[in-house]
Design a protein around this motif. Structure first.
Motif, PDB file in Angstrom:
ATOM      1  N   ILE A  14       0.833  -1.169  -0.012  1.00 30.12           N
ATOM      2  CA  ILE A  14      -0.127   0.130   0.007  1.00 30.12           C
ATOM      3  C   ILE A  14       0.912   1.182   0.010  1.00 30.12           C
ATOM      4  O   ILE A  14       1.748   1.364   0.799  1.00 30.12           O
ATOM      5  N   CYS A  15       0.562   2.301  -1.047  1.00 30.00           N
ATOM      6  CA  CYS A  15       1.366   3.392  -1.196  1.00 30.00           C
ATOM      7  C   CYS A  15       1.310   4.258   0.187  1.00 30.00           C
ATOM      8  O   CYS A  15       0.117   4.554   0.605  1.00 30.00           O
ATOM      9  N   PRO A  16       2.355   4.544   0.699  1.00 29.55           N
ATOM     10  CA  PRO A  16       2.153   5.526   2.095  1.00 29.55           C
ATOM     11  C   PRO A  16       1.407   6.809   1.697  1.00 29.55           C
ATOM     12  O   PRO A  16       1.148   7.490   2.731  1.00 29.55           O
ATOM     13  N   ARG A  17       1.608   7.154   0.639  1.00 31.16           N
ATOM     14  CA  ARG A  17       1.205   8.485   0.021  1.00 31.16           C
ATOM     15  C   ARG A  17      -0.446   8.799  -0.096  1.00 31.16           C
ATOM     16  O   ARG A  17      -1.043   9.515   0.368  1.00 31.16           O
ATOM     17  N   CYS A  18      -0.657   7.791  -1.096  1.00 31.58           N
ATOM     18  CA  CYS A  18      -2.008   7.971  -1.603  1.00 31.58           C
ATOM     19  C   CYS A  18      -2.875   6.758  -1.099  1.00 31.58           C
ATOM     20  O   CYS A  18      -4.303   6.883  -1.155  1.00 31.58           O
ATOM     21  N   GLY A  19      -2.364   5.732  -0.470  1.00 33.59           N
ATOM     22  CA  GLY A  19      -3.258   4.614  -0.182  1.00 33.59           C
ATOM     23  C   GLY A  19      -3.471   3.798  -1.050  1.00 33.59           C
ATOM     24  O   GLY A  19      -4.050   2.773  -0.899  1.00 33.59           O
ATOM     25  N   VAL A  32       6.371  -0.040  -6.872  1.00 35.06           N
ATOM     26  CA  VAL A  32       6.311   1.369  -7.232  1.00 35.06           C
ATOM     27  C   VAL A  32       4.820   1.636  -7.366  1.00 35.06           C
ATOM     28  O   VAL A  32       3.889   1.072  -7.596  1.00 35.06           O
ATOM     29  N   CYS A  33       4.244   3.145  -6.829  1.00 35.06           N
ATOM     30  CA  CYS A  33       2.973   3.454  -6.660  1.00 35.06           C
ATOM     31  C   CYS A  33       2.372   3.590  -8.069  1.00 35.06           C
ATOM     32  O   CYS A  33       3.030   4.119  -8.891  1.00 35.06           O
ATOM     33  N   ALA A  34       1.227   3.003  -8.392  1.00 36.61           N
ATOM     34  CA  ALA A  34       0.562   2.964  -9.652  1.00 36.61           C
ATOM     35  C   ALA A  34       0.502   4.341 -10.088  1.00 36.61           C
ATOM     36  O   ALA A  34       0.359   4.687 -11.298  1.00 36.61           O
ATOM     37  N   VAL A  35       0.315   5.314  -9.345  1.00 31.62           N
ATOM     38  CA  VAL A  35      -0.020   6.722  -9.861  1.00 31.62           C
ATOM     39  C   VAL A  35       1.325   7.694  -9.756  1.00 31.62           C
ATOM     40  O   VAL A  35       1.000   9.005  -9.777  1.00 31.62           O
ATOM     41  N   GLY A  36       2.357   7.115  -9.253  1.00 24.63           N
ATOM     42  CA  GLY A  36       3.688   7.850  -9.289  1.00 24.63           C
ATOM     43  C   GLY A  36       3.985   8.558  -8.015  1.00 24.63           C
ATOM     44  O   GLY A  36       4.757   9.519  -8.417  1.00 24.63           O
ATOM     45  N   CYS A  37       3.580   8.239  -6.889  1.00 21.89           N
ATOM     46  CA  CYS A  37       3.971   8.803  -5.654  1.00 21.89           C
ATOM     47  C   CYS A  37       5.474   8.765  -5.532  1.00 21.89           C
ATOM     48  O   CYS A  37       5.925   9.681  -5.208  1.00 21.89           O
ATOM     49  N   GLY A  38       5.795   7.279  -5.755  1.00 23.53           N
ATOM     50  CA  GLY A  38       7.127   7.195  -5.497  1.00 23.53           C
ATOM     51  C   GLY A  38       7.391   5.741  -5.554  1.00 23.53           C
ATOM     52  O   GLY A  38       6.565   4.956  -6.142  1.00 23.53           O
TER      53      GLY A  38
HETATM   54 ZN   LIG Z   1       0.749   6.733  -4.463  1.00 21.57          ZN
END
Ligand SMILES: [Zn+2]
Ligand SMILES: [Zn+2]
Length: 117
Positions: A14-19, A32-38
């Motif tokens: 789970i992305c720590p930025r966008c969930g 890798v985050c699917a929407v590009g957070c990092g």
């Molecule tokens: Zn993300």
């Protein structure tokens, strides 16, 4: 289920930025985050390219105004710690690995990478 995460073989999280979802892109075990957070770098992967002992000793960033609050580690769900690498901040879980926002990788490697040659 009480098996805990699969260390080293984790394929998603789970992305720590966008969930949203973070997934392996086949590069060195990172997610890798699917929407590009990092990107999330598991400790066993990042250890091969940086000096982990130095990363763990990176200065903490105590500055106010961090926009995200304590982001949860994708592995253990504890809040990660804010650390400094030169001018950039990154999120560290001392046991599991680290999170780099998009575009931070090069500066991070510059600060903590193993000397080349
Ligand atoms: Zn993300
Ligand atoms: Zn953790």
């Amino acid at each position: 289920m009480d098996e805990g995460p699969y260390r080293g073989g984790m394929q998603s999280g789970i992305c720590p930025r966008c969930g949203g979802a973070i997934e392996s892109d086949g590069e060195m075990g990172r997610l890798v985050c699917a929407v590009g957070c990092g990107e999330w770098y598991p400790r066993e992967a990042i250890e091969t390219i940086v000096q982990w002992e130095r990363v763990k000793l990176a200065p903490a960033d105590l500055a106010a105004g961090w926009p995200w609050g304590g982001a949860p580690c994708p592995i253990c769900r504890q809040d990660m710690k804010f650390r400094l690498a030169q001018q950039m901040r990154f999120d560290l879980c001392p046991t599991d690995g680290l999170w780099l926002d998009a575009g931070e990788y090069e500066e991070f490697i510059e600060a903590y990478g193993r000397p080349r040659r």
